[in-house]
Design a protein around this motif. Sequence first.
Motif, PDB file in Angstrom:
ATOM      1  N   ASP A   8      -3.155  15.649  -1.743  1.00  0.00           N
ATOM      2  CA  ASP A   8      -3.308  15.990  -3.172  1.00  0.00           C
ATOM      3  C   ASP A   8      -2.650  17.270  -3.189  1.00  0.00           C
ATOM      4  OD1 ASP A   8      -4.159  13.458  -3.889  1.00  0.00           O
ATOM      5  OD2 ASP A   8      -6.110  14.337  -4.380  1.00  0.00           O
ATOM      6  N   ASP A   9      -2.537  18.298  -2.122  1.00  0.00           N
ATOM      7  CA  ASP A   9      -2.086  19.712  -2.341  1.00  0.00           C
ATOM      8  C   ASP A   9      -0.657  19.647  -1.973  1.00  0.00           C
ATOM      9  OD1 ASP A   9      -4.581  20.258  -2.671  1.00  0.00           O
ATOM     10  OD2 ASP A   9      -5.051  20.869  -0.612  1.00  0.00           O
ATOM     11  N   PHE A  10      -0.122  18.818  -1.126  1.00  0.00           N
ATOM     12  CA  PHE A  10       1.362  18.484  -0.779  1.00  0.00           C
ATOM     13  C   PHE A  10       2.192  17.990  -2.002  1.00  0.00           C
ATOM     14  CE2 PHE A  10       4.622  15.931   0.932  1.00  0.00           C
ATOM     15  CZ  PHE A  10       5.361  16.738   1.411  1.00  0.00           C
ATOM     16  N   LYS A  11       3.224  18.814  -2.189  1.00  0.00           N
ATOM     17  CA  LYS A  11       4.235  18.210  -3.120  1.00  0.00           C
ATOM     18  C   LYS A  11       5.282  17.302  -2.623  1.00  0.00           C
ATOM     19  CE  LYS A  11       6.675  20.259  -7.148  1.00  0.00           C
ATOM     20  NZ  LYS A  11       6.910  18.660  -7.438  1.00  0.00           N
ATOM     21  N   MET A  12       5.146  15.937  -3.030  1.00  0.00           N
ATOM     22  CA  MET A  12       5.831  14.815  -2.626  1.00  0.00           C
ATOM     23  C   MET A  12       7.439  14.901  -3.419  1.00  0.00           C
ATOM     24  SD  MET A  12       5.231  11.021  -1.735  1.00  0.00           S
ATOM     25  CE  MET A  12       4.080  11.299  -0.562  1.00  0.00           C
ATOM     26  N   ASP A  13       8.280  14.698  -2.614  1.00  0.00           N
ATOM     27  CA  ASP A  13       9.644  14.691  -3.456  1.00  0.00           C
ATOM     28  C   ASP A  13      10.548  13.390  -3.056  1.00  0.00           C
ATOM     29  OD1 ASP A  13      12.097  15.246  -4.306  1.00  0.00           O
ATOM     30  OD2 ASP A  13      12.332  17.265  -3.128  1.00  0.00           O
ATOM     31  N   PHE A  14      10.730  12.659  -4.374  1.00  0.00           N
ATOM     32  CA  PHE A  14      11.553  11.465  -4.194  1.00  0.00           C
ATOM     33  C   PHE A  14      12.942  11.869  -3.252  1.00  0.00           C
ATOM     34  CE2 PHE A  14      10.083  10.013  -8.361  1.00  0.00           C
ATOM     35  CZ  PHE A  14       9.549   8.825  -7.848  1.00  0.00           C
ATOM     36  N   LYS A  15      13.411  12.762  -3.485  1.00  0.00           N
ATOM     37  CA  LYS A  15      14.686  13.072  -2.503  1.00  0.00           C
ATOM     38  C   LYS A  15      14.494  13.002  -1.230  1.00  0.00           C
ATOM     39  CE  LYS A  15      17.448  15.555  -5.881  1.00  0.00           C
ATOM     40  NZ  LYS A  15      16.075  16.117  -6.703  1.00  0.00           N
ATOM     41  N   LYS A  16      13.215  13.110  -0.585  1.00  0.00           N
ATOM     42  CA  LYS A  16      13.006  13.382   0.718  1.00  0.00           C
ATOM     43  C   LYS A  16      12.544  11.920   1.412  1.00  0.00           C
ATOM     44  CE  LYS A  16      11.979  18.254   1.417  1.00  0.00           C
ATOM     45  NZ  LYS A  16      11.873  18.882   0.604  1.00  0.00           N
ATOM     46  N   ILE A  17      12.388  10.864   0.241  1.00  0.00           N
ATOM     47  CA  ILE A  17      12.122   9.692   0.861  1.00  0.00           C
ATOM     48  C   ILE A  17      13.305   8.914   1.275  1.00  0.00           C
ATOM     49  CG2 ILE A  17      11.135   7.137   0.230  1.00  0.00           C
ATOM     50  CD1 ILE A  17       9.447   8.834  -1.870  1.00  0.00           C
ATOM     51  N   SER A  18      12.957   8.230   2.654  1.00  0.00           N
ATOM     52  CA  SER A  18      14.249   7.858   3.276  1.00  0.00           C
ATOM     53  C   SER A  18      15.044   6.739   2.732  1.00  0.00           C
ATOM     54  CB  SER A  18      13.825   7.176   4.804  1.00  0.00           C
ATOM     55  OG  SER A  18      14.829   6.632   5.360  1.00  0.00           O
ATOM     56  N   PRO A  19      16.107   6.810   2.326  1.00  0.00           N
ATOM     57  CA  PRO A  19      16.779   5.610   1.489  1.00  0.00           C
ATOM     58  C   PRO A  19      16.958   4.318   2.448  1.00  0.00           C
ATOM     59  CG  PRO A  19      18.393   7.683   2.272  1.00  0.00           C
ATOM     60  CD  PRO A  19      16.979   7.881   2.602  1.00  0.00           C
ATOM     61  N   LEU A  37       0.812  -1.213   0.024  1.00  0.00           N
ATOM     62  CA  LEU A  37      -0.011   0.021  -0.132  1.00  0.00           C
ATOM     63  C   LEU A  37       1.049   1.275   0.115  1.00  0.00           C
ATOM     64  CD1 LEU A  37      -3.031   1.038   0.170  1.00  0.00           C
ATOM     65  CD2 LEU A  37      -2.426   1.125   2.801  1.00  0.00           C
ATOM     66  N   TYR A  38       1.928   1.138   0.866  1.00  0.00           N
ATOM     67  CA  TYR A  38       2.574   2.541   0.797  1.00  0.00           C
ATOM     68  C   TYR A  38       3.410   2.458  -0.576  1.00  0.00           C
ATOM     69  CZ  TYR A  38       7.305   4.617   2.419  1.00  0.00           C
ATOM     70  OH  TYR A  38       8.237   5.687   2.460  1.00  0.00           O
ATOM     71  N   ALA A  39       3.888   1.665  -1.176  1.00  0.00           N
ATOM     72  CA  ALA A  39       4.571   1.725  -2.315  1.00  0.00           C
ATOM     73  C   ALA A  39       3.314   2.230  -3.483  1.00  0.00           C
ATOM     74  CB  ALA A  39       5.047   0.395  -3.161  1.00  0.00           C
ATOM     75  N   ALA A  40       2.363   1.779  -3.470  1.00  0.00           N
ATOM     76  CA  ALA A  40       0.938   2.097  -4.602  1.00  0.00           C
ATOM     77  C   ALA A  40       0.829   3.650  -4.039  1.00  0.00           C
ATOM     78  CB  ALA A  40      -0.117   1.252  -4.410  1.00  0.00           C
ATOM     79  N   PHE A  41       0.761   3.990  -2.965  1.00  0.00           N
ATOM     80  CA  PHE A  41       0.475   5.234  -2.534  1.00  0.00           C
ATOM     81  C   PHE A  41       1.578   6.371  -3.010  1.00  0.00           C
ATOM     82  CE2 PHE A  41       1.642   8.697   0.511  1.00  0.00           C
ATOM     83  CZ  PHE A  41       0.459   9.555   0.745  1.00  0.00           C
ATOM     84  N   ILE A  42       2.887   5.927  -3.037  1.00  0.00           N
ATOM     85  CA  ILE A  42       3.790   6.845  -3.616  1.00  0.00           C
ATOM     86  C   ILE A  42       3.782   6.776  -5.158  1.00  0.00           C
ATOM     87  CG2 ILE A  42       6.303   6.926  -3.639  1.00  0.00           C
ATOM     88  CD1 ILE A  42       6.683   6.155  -1.134  1.00  0.00           C
ATOM     89  N   GLU A  43       3.573   5.758  -5.611  1.00  0.00           N
ATOM     90  CA  GLU A  43       3.426   5.893  -6.923  1.00  0.00           C
ATOM     91  C   GLU A  43       2.357   6.504  -7.686  1.00  0.00           C
ATOM     92  OE1 GLU A  43       2.907   1.538  -7.141  1.00  0.00           O
ATOM     93  OE2 GLU A  43       5.166   1.018  -7.070  1.00  0.00           O
ATOM     94  N   ARG A  44       0.997   6.490  -6.889  1.00  0.00           N
ATOM     95  CA  ARG A  44       0.061   7.247  -7.486  1.00  0.00           C
ATOM     96  C   ARG A  44       0.423   8.797  -7.168  1.00  0.00           C
ATOM     97  NH1 ARG A  44      -4.678   9.342  -5.283  1.00  0.00           N
ATOM     98  NH2 ARG A  44      -6.389   9.721  -6.773  1.00  0.00           N
ATOM     99  N   LYS A  45       0.808   9.074  -6.056  1.00  0.00           N
ATOM    100  CA  LYS A  45       0.894  10.406  -5.842  1.00  0.00           C
ATOM    101  C   LYS A  45       1.884  11.090  -6.893  1.00  0.00           C
ATOM    102  CE  LYS A  45       1.501  13.984  -3.015  1.00  0.00           C
ATOM    103  NZ  LYS A  45       0.686  15.166  -3.711  1.00  0.00           N
ATOM    104  N   MET A  46       3.074  10.249  -6.951  1.00  0.00           N
ATOM    105  CA  MET A  46       4.130  10.947  -7.972  1.00  0.00           C
ATOM    106  C   MET A  46       3.345  11.048  -9.502  1.00  0.00           C
ATOM    107  SD  MET A  46       6.331  11.641  -5.941  1.00  0.00           S
ATOM    108  CE  MET A  46       7.482  12.411  -6.821  1.00  0.00           C
ATOM    109  N   ALA A  47       2.374   9.988  -9.918  1.00  0.00           N
ATOM    110  CA  ALA A  47       1.877  10.296 -11.138  1.00  0.00           C
ATOM    111  C   ALA A  47       0.910  11.604 -11.228  1.00  0.00           C
ATOM    112  CB  ALA A  47       1.284   9.056 -11.504  1.00  0.00           C
ATOM    113  N   ARG A  48       0.027  11.443  -9.987  1.00  0.00           N
ATOM    114  CA  ARG A  48      -0.965  12.468  -9.916  1.00  0.00           C
ATOM    115  C   ARG A  48      -0.387  13.981 -10.056  1.00  0.00           C
ATOM    116  NH1 ARG A  48      -6.323  11.425  -8.459  1.00  0.00           N
ATOM    117  NH2 ARG A  48      -6.456   9.969 -10.399  1.00  0.00           N
ATOM    118  N   GLN A  49       0.683  14.397  -9.193  1.00  0.00           N
ATOM    119  CA  GLN A  49       1.031  15.617  -8.832  1.00  0.00           C
ATOM    120  C   GLN A  49       2.064  15.823 -10.156  1.00  0.00           C
ATOM    121  OE1 GLN A  49       3.352  15.443  -5.358  1.00  0.00           O
ATOM    122  NE2 GLN A  49       5.494  15.456  -6.396  1.00  0.00           N
TER     123      GLN A  49
END
Length: 550
Positions: free
Chosen positions: A342-353, A52-64
């Motif tokens: 949806d209004d928040f801008k997610m950033d790959f770089k801020k995802i914990s490696p 769910l976590y992965a799907a959430f990030i995927e959808r969010k990145m596509a959406r934004q």
Amino acid sequence: MTNKEYADFLLPNVEHDMDYYEKKYPYRDLKEGAIVTRYAPSPTGFVHMGALYAAFIERKMARQTDGVFFLRIEDTDKKREVENGIESIVRDLNNFGITFDEGVVNETEEKGIYGPYIQSKRKDIYQAFAKYLIEQDLAYPAFETEEELKEIREHQELVKDRIGYYGDFAKSRFFTKEEAVEKIKNGAPYIIRLKSPGDFNKKIVLNDAIKGKIEMPENDMDIVIIKSDGLPTYHFAHLVDDHLMRTTHVIRGDEWVSSAPIHLQLFQVFGFKAPKYAHISPLMKEENGARRKLSKRKDPEMAVSYYHEKGIPNEAILLYLATVANSNFEGWLDANPTGKIDDFKMDFKKISPSGSLFDLEKILNLSKNFISRLKAEEVYERGLAWAEEYDSEFADLLKKYKEYSIGIFDIERNKKKPRKDYTCFSDLKNQIWYMYDELYHPNKEDFEYQNIKDPKEIETILSTYMEKYYSEEEDEQTWFGHMKDLAAEFGYAREVKEYKNNPDQYKGHIGDISMVLRVALTTKSMTPNLYDIMKLFGRDRMMERYGLKK
Ligand code: GLU
């Protein structure tokens, strides 16, 4: 025999060639920076927190980015399949508001022009691509049996060599076309392997969107691309599908990082542009001072059904996942309390490696805050929906006393800092059972009396209050004035401050008196606003609770 004839011989009955598919699936006409990504589960019918976590990030990145998010079902491993797997995946994700722009809709339907989106329906496509490699002398049939592969492995273990099918160990690589054809004509079963052009002593660099630059040895394994059942391996299907579906970003679990050299090599031998990779670290759990991956087997909180049973709103889970994904989300939400993810801008770089710690307490906290900001009617509707599934007795009460129940949920709600009594919907009954006569069967010792304990004094306070000071009609201020009068009548200070200044002059203060009225009504020393509770009860039920004759 030409390479083309060889390819036709090895993979006969392939309807189209690679070019056909290249033309069939055009490049997507999207705006600059649009992310095309996918959720690509095996149909094992179970969405867990990590997925769910992965799907959430995927959808969010596509959406934004005004991109595309699609669902592809990876069912080339027929052993792992379960019945209705696809439907439960789609349903579980939809429950969390995770919907797809394209791809599989259910077992029989799909939308979008890049399909089929179910891998087992794409056999011809994979084989067309495998034939291209054979024609380029970059793939070949291999004949080793399980037993022979095991022997190679055991030998490698013994001499402490790298395990795998590569270099001189890749015996089938060295057969001539004629030798191979001969074997096949004699009935030898075969698979198709990549003839890897890689050199283990050279390095490739993966520029991961989350983890940054990762240097790894090139792949030199002749990996299987087409299995004996004619279906592709994960590696090969990934290349073909993500190329033809025009995926720009492969966002997936980081257990795949070590396979990235294979994937980059496959894109390279075809001369295709590789997608950008973003590898997500797993959710972790702390146990006995050590961290480990959250596990489907050991941790009930890994299953999304766990939250459904507890009655934790899906929105709270999503808020939590956003917090885990980007740690600055929480600060953003504090600044925008009514803001939408949806209004928040997610950033790959801020995802914990590296792995993020999974924090159930935090989910509960978010859930509590979320519920506190719902309208009373919504608490009622959602609470009822939960109860209908898990607690029919409570559901019946909620239905029987609809307006009354909404009244309970409404207490101290519509304000800047609403009350936070309910952590989740399974918690409602625990918090308000005393408001329903049907659930109210207390014992003497359940009453949490505090300073005033003497039954005689309690009885007189209650009866005096009901006879002299109680009125069904009064507003809160008048009500409170009456409470003070009652306190004074019994020798208690009208104000706490007054009592503190002259403790010797009083038996106690207004708080002690209201405590008696509260506990006698509910058994509880802590409840929502007593004035509102009394209003909901009304005179007759109060008399009853106070053990007084009507
Ligand atoms: N089917 C793969 C899995 O379930 C998907 C990995 C990917 O997203 O490429 O792990």
